[in-house]
Design a protein around this motif. Structure first.
Motif, PDB file in Angstrom:
ATOM      1  N   GLU A 155       7.079  10.071   4.337  1.00 12.65           N
ATOM      2  CA  GLU A 155       6.930   8.700   4.963  1.00 12.65           C
ATOM      3  C   GLU A 155       7.205   7.469   4.302  1.00 12.65           C
ATOM      4  N   LEU A 156       7.562   6.848   5.310  1.00 12.62           N
ATOM      5  CA  LEU A 156       9.154   5.392   4.787  1.00 12.62           C
ATOM      6  C   LEU A 156       7.383   4.467   4.143  1.00 12.62           C
ATOM      7  N   SER A 157       7.765   4.218   2.981  1.00 11.52           N
ATOM      8  CA  SER A 157       6.691   3.015   2.168  1.00 11.52           C
ATOM      9  C   SER A 157       7.666   1.764   1.333  1.00 11.52           C
ATOM     10  N   ASP A 158       6.457   1.310   1.413  1.00 10.52           N
ATOM     11  CA  ASP A 158       7.111   0.183   0.420  1.00 10.52           C
ATOM     12  C   ASP A 158       6.045  -0.681  -0.227  1.00 10.52           C
ATOM     13  N   PRO A 159       5.363   0.158  -1.426  1.00 12.75           N
ATOM     14  CA  PRO A 159       4.436   0.255  -2.170  1.00 12.75           C
ATOM     15  C   PRO A 159       4.537  -1.427  -3.115  1.00 12.75           C
ATOM     16  N   LEU A 160       5.356  -1.883  -3.134  1.00 14.40           N
ATOM     17  CA  LEU A 160       5.390  -3.402  -4.338  1.00 14.40           C
ATOM     18  C   LEU A 160       5.381  -4.067  -2.845  1.00 14.40           C
ATOM     19  N   GLY A 161       6.340  -3.662  -1.717  1.00 15.05           N
ATOM     20  CA  GLY A 161       5.701  -5.287  -1.145  1.00 15.05           C
ATOM     21  C   GLY A 161       4.975  -5.691  -0.471  1.00 15.05           C
ATOM     22  N   LEU A 162       3.579  -5.328  -0.782  1.00 11.84           N
ATOM     23  CA  LEU A 162       2.791  -5.870  -0.254  1.00 11.84           C
ATOM     24  C   LEU A 162       2.493  -6.847  -1.596  1.00 11.84           C
ATOM     25  N   ILE A 163       3.313  -6.726  -2.544  1.00 10.05           N
ATOM     26  CA  ILE A 163       2.089  -7.140  -3.908  1.00 10.05           C
ATOM     27  C   ILE A 163       3.182  -8.364  -3.802  1.00 10.05           C
ATOM     28  N   GLU A 164       4.345  -7.716  -3.378  1.00 10.32           N
ATOM     29  CA  GLU A 164       5.127  -9.015  -3.201  1.00 10.32           C
ATOM     30  C   GLU A 164       5.226 -10.533  -2.437  1.00 10.32           C
ATOM     31  N   LYS A 165       4.463  -9.864  -1.386  1.00  7.10           N
ATOM     32  CA  LYS A 165       3.999 -10.601  -0.014  1.00  7.10           C
ATOM     33  C   LYS A 165       2.658 -11.418  -0.448  1.00  7.10           C
ATOM     34  N   ILE A 166       1.526 -11.278  -1.037  1.00  5.43           N
ATOM     35  CA  ILE A 166       0.463 -11.441  -1.737  1.00  5.43           C
ATOM     36  C   ILE A 166       1.084 -12.340  -2.827  1.00  5.43           C
ATOM     37  N   ASP A 167       1.676 -12.299  -2.972  1.00  8.18           N
ATOM     38  CA  ASP A 167       2.027 -13.317  -4.643  1.00  8.18           C
ATOM     39  C   ASP A 167       3.246 -13.859  -4.306  1.00  8.18           C
ATOM     40  N   SER A 168       3.177 -13.757  -2.966  1.00  8.95           N
ATOM     41  CA  SER A 168       4.459 -15.105  -2.741  1.00  8.95           C
ATOM     42  C   SER A 168       4.565 -15.820  -1.607  1.00  8.95           C
TER      43      SER A 168
END
Lengths: 336, 500
Positions: A155-168
């Motif tokens: 499954e397509l996944s972006d586990p670090l994407g949300l962290i990055e979104k929250i952090d930015s």
């Protein structure tokens, strides 16, 4: 209106579980070392990273001491080459098997439950990814060892994407810290609330994404202290109000009943609705609990004594929230 | 003209001389002198100059002198009592006042030789020329000068005087000559030496002497203080006569404030000497109350200020403010208590009872880091409590504009609680007192429209060396050199001025 910021910060310090936590770090490092030593020679090259609330800085100490840590393992493989996503999951499972009483392949990860003597239980979830794909994206290995083929997939996944979104989301560190505190307060509320049973509780990630969408910083500039003063209580209250307002009353034509529905989509892949697994009655309970929390917070706002306000907050969050009393004396540097 | 009667070309204090060019200085002085001699004696400028310098000329020719405390006004023709003791001649509005001034401030000796005499005070018409300067005057010249330069009614009154018959006697005449910079006073002593009764007008055996008049009236004395507005009628309540309060009281009296009430129940002790306006000698006095000692000292220094050391009950501020309307009787209330609890209580009373008296709090911060004068009750948008109110709630917090981080304890305790003190120097108190006095005068003159804080910002070295931390506000003001005033920010949760 009373100032509860000190109490909220004290509460936050008590409940937060961050990457400063030495015990968790040690457990993780032991397992990663084990993996390195024991992984099959057939396995692909990999790198590891922290993911989940632990990495995001929104972790909350579990009430039953069942600590949980999420680690991502990125194999340098193309998922096209591994039709069966269980293969890389097995590399990890087999390397760690026998290290603790239980190492299991679960739907989204390999879980190692760690217990030593009478020490509390920890479990570490290893999410397995294929990281060398034609489209440049990362894919997570889904499925259990003996699932049907239809339940085994990448499954397509972006586990670090949300962290990055929250952090930015905020440029100011302090603003971001308030966002993370609010997420922790909500997680603690969920944890403390006995009306949520089984899958009836909103997931941590669902609360995180709600905060990502609806949280508004509550702060005020102090011209004498020359800095912003944060008001977590007001931030929490308006956030809870926003959650309540995002529920929609819907009609189920099949059963002929009404229910409160809430939808919140992961802002990164796979962009799914994080409340999709909840049943209508679970959603109704969630609505009621949000409404009840808001009612309590509104009541707090009417209190004039700290101890009265704290008592209500203890009802919401449990005994980790401190009960303080108003002080009749403050210091002074004045003299004449 | 200088005191010695010589013409002065330059005022040393108003020019900078290049001492490397002595020859040129001499030549330039000749130029100045030459230009002076070229002045047209009929010109208006010359006349004005003469008028301005008249007193100096009079001083040079007068052999007698007199002190005058009478206020500057049109006296027409008046006969006033005058007090004489040896060389000390005093003219004031009444004989008791003359005696008070003579004995308390003019070194007159209280013996049997003192007496009172009549003095004729005569106001000359506007635009009168000064009397032609001479070494010696005849009585007829003086008489003529007066008759020629007074209005009709004054002339008639003076004529009645001239028509009186006497056989010898001494008369003092003080003339008040209007000028654009206020009235010029000059006088004569007229010694009638006739033995037979004669009309004063006709007496020829007369010795006339010029009398120089030293003005010690309030207005004249205060000219040099730069005080233009009349603050002599203003009443001030000063709470706290400690280190800061003592200097504030002195500043205000020196500035010419009319009336000041002092309230303090503290006693003056030897420990106070090096931080207080009062010195060691005050320890020898009968009373030990700071307020009483301060009153006594200031009365010696400033004759025209009405100073009262309030002896209400136990002299405590707590009891004094219980009767709230008392506060309304003042033009300004100043607290130099250094006790925010009491200051906030006064603030509450002023706001809640709608008493419009402006309120200033003056206090030091420790170790010479600075001091503040906080003025409130000037507008209603903020109050003192705003500075002690949390940003998010109505919680009471330490002074928000403090120059030191909160939560630190500065009291030093060398020998027991009763002698505990906060370290700061007498200079800190004086600096704070100056801020307070300036602010008070500005308020009394109606120049202040909004509540505000005036601060002085000192060095932080001593504080830091003692292990304490300055506040971010201090660092900001120090770095930005923002000494001076800041407006008081309204605290939206203030339970006093923003009470819902």
């Amino acid at each position: 209106m009373i100032n509860l910021q000190k109490e909220f910060i004290e509460f936050h310090d008590k409940i937060k579980l961050d990457n400063e936590n030495q015990i968790l770090r040690d457990k993780r490092d032991i397992l990663l070392q084990k993996l390195k030593e024991n992984i099959s020679k057939d396995a692909a090259v990999y790198t590891t990273f922290n993911q989940g609330s632990y990495a995001m800085g929104t972790g909350v100490k579990p009430e039953e001491e069942d600590y949980d840590i999420d680690v991502g393992i990125r194999f340098d493989i193309n998922c096209e080459d591994y039709e069966d996503p269980i293969v890389p999951k097995k590399w990890v499972r087999d390397a760690l098997d026998g290290h603790t009483k239980s190492v299991k392949i679960r739907r989204s990860c390999v879980t190692v439950t760690y217990q030593k003597g009478n020490e509390p239980i920890y479990h570490i979830d290893f999410a397995i990814y294929a990281n060398n794909n034609d489209d440049g994206n990362m894919y997570i290995a889904k499925g259990k060892e003996f699932s049907d083929d239809s339940n085994k997939f990448w499954e397509l996944s972006d586990p670090l994407g949300l962290i990055e979104k929250i952090d930015s989301k905020f440029t100011e560190d302090e603003d971001r810290y308030q966002l993370k505190r609010i997420i922790r307060y909500m997680k603690k509320w969920k944890m403390h609330n006995s009306n949520f049973t089984g899958n009836g509780a909103p997931t941590g990630i669902a609360l995180t994404v709600l905060a990502y969408d609806y949280f508004v910083v509550s702060k005020e500039y102090d011209p004498y202290k020359l800095k912003y003063v944060y008001n977590d209580f007001e931030a929490l209250r308006s956030f809870v109000l926003a959650i309540k307002n995002s529920f929609k009353l819907q009609h189920n034509s099949e059963t002929g009943t009404f229910y409160y529905n809430i939808e919140s989509y992961l802002p990164v892949e796979p962009k799914n609705n994080l409340f999709e697994k909840m049943t209508e009655s679970q959603l109704n309970i969630l609505y009621q609990e949000v409404e009840s929390m808001l009612g309590k917070l509104d009541e707090v706002a009417t209190k004039t004594k700290k101890c009265d306000a704290c008592e209500i907050l203890v009802k919401i969050f449990g005994k980790d929230f401190p009960i303080t009393v108003d002080k009749s004396m403050v210091g002074t540097s004045e003299s004449a | 003209m200088g005191a010695d009667g010589k013409l002065c070309l330059l005022d040393e204090s108003s020019v900078l001389l290049n001492l490397a060019m002595p020859d040129q200085i001499l030549l330039d002085c000749f130029d100045l002198a030459y230009n002076l001699l070229l002045v047209d004696m009929k010109s208006d400028n010359y006349k004005k100059e003469i008028l301005r310098e008249f007193n100096s000329y009079w001083f040079a020719s007068a052999k007698l002198y007199m002190y005058s405390a009478i206020e500057e006004k049109n006296y027409g023709y008046s006969e006033m009592p005058m007090f004489i003791s040896g060389n000390i001649r005093v003219l004031a509005s009444s004989l008791p006042e003359e005696k008070y001034l003579a004995y308390n401030y003019l070194k007159a000796i209280d013996d049997d030789k003192a007496f009172s005499a009549n003095c004729n005070v005569i106001s000359l018409r506007k635009n009168s020329k000064p009397i032609v300067l001479k070494e010696l005057y005849k009585w007829s010249e003086v008489r003529k000068y007066i008759l020629d330069n007074v209005s009709g009614s004054v002339k008639r009154a003076f004529q009645r005087f001239l028509n009186q018959t006497i056989s010898g006697g001494m008369k003092y005449i003080v003339l008040s000559l209007p000028s654009e910079h206020g009235n010029i006073l000059f006088g004569f002593r007229v010694n009638f030496r006739n033995k037979r009764r004669e009309k004063i007008e006709k007496i020829t055996n007369v010795k006339v002497e010029q009398v120089y008049i030293y003005r010690i009236d309030r207005k004249y004395m205060l000219q040099r203080s730069g005080m233009e507005e009349d603050i002599s009628k203003k009443q001030i309540l000063l709470l706290g006569c400690g280190s800061v309060g003592g200097y504030i009281a002195n500043n205000l009296c020196q500035l010419g404030i009319g009336s000041i009430d002092l309230l303090d129940n503290d006693l003056f002790s030897k420990e106070n000497v090096h931080r207080h306006f009062l010195g060691f000698d005050s320890l020898m006095c009968k009373s030990s109350h700071k307020a009483v000692l301060l009153k006594e000292r200031l009365e010696q220094m400033y004759p025209y200020t009405d100073i009262d050391s309030l002896d209400y009950e136990d002299r405590s501020v707590e009891k004094f403010i219980l009767k709230k309307d008392r506060l309304a009787n003042y033009d300004i209330i100043i607290s130099a208590l250094g006790e925010p609890t009491l200051n906030l209580e006064i603030n509450r009373i002023l706001y809640e009872e709608k008493i419009s008296t402006p309120f200033i709090c003056g206090f030091n911060e420790p170790y010479g880091i600075g001091g503040h004068a906080v003025a409130v009750n000037i507008d209603q948008h903020s109050c003192l409590r705003c500075l002690y109110t949390d940003l998010m709630s109505d919680d009471l917090v330490p002074f928000r504009a403090s120059l030191v981080e909160e939560g630190q304890h500065f009291k030093k305790n060398i020998s027991g609680c009763s002698s505990a003190f906060v370290p700061y120097s007498c200079l800190d108190s004086q600096q704070t007192a100056i801020l307070v006095a300036r602010l008070a005068i500005e308020i009394l003159k109606g120049e202040v429209e909004h509540n505000k804080i005036h601060s002085w910002i000192g060095k932080s070295d001593a504080l830091v060396n003692a292990g304490f931390i300055p506040s971010a506000f201090y660092q900001f003001r120090k770095t930005n050199k923002s000494e001076g005033e800041v407006a008081i920010m309204t605290a939206k949760h203030c339970p006093i001025c923003h009470k819902k």
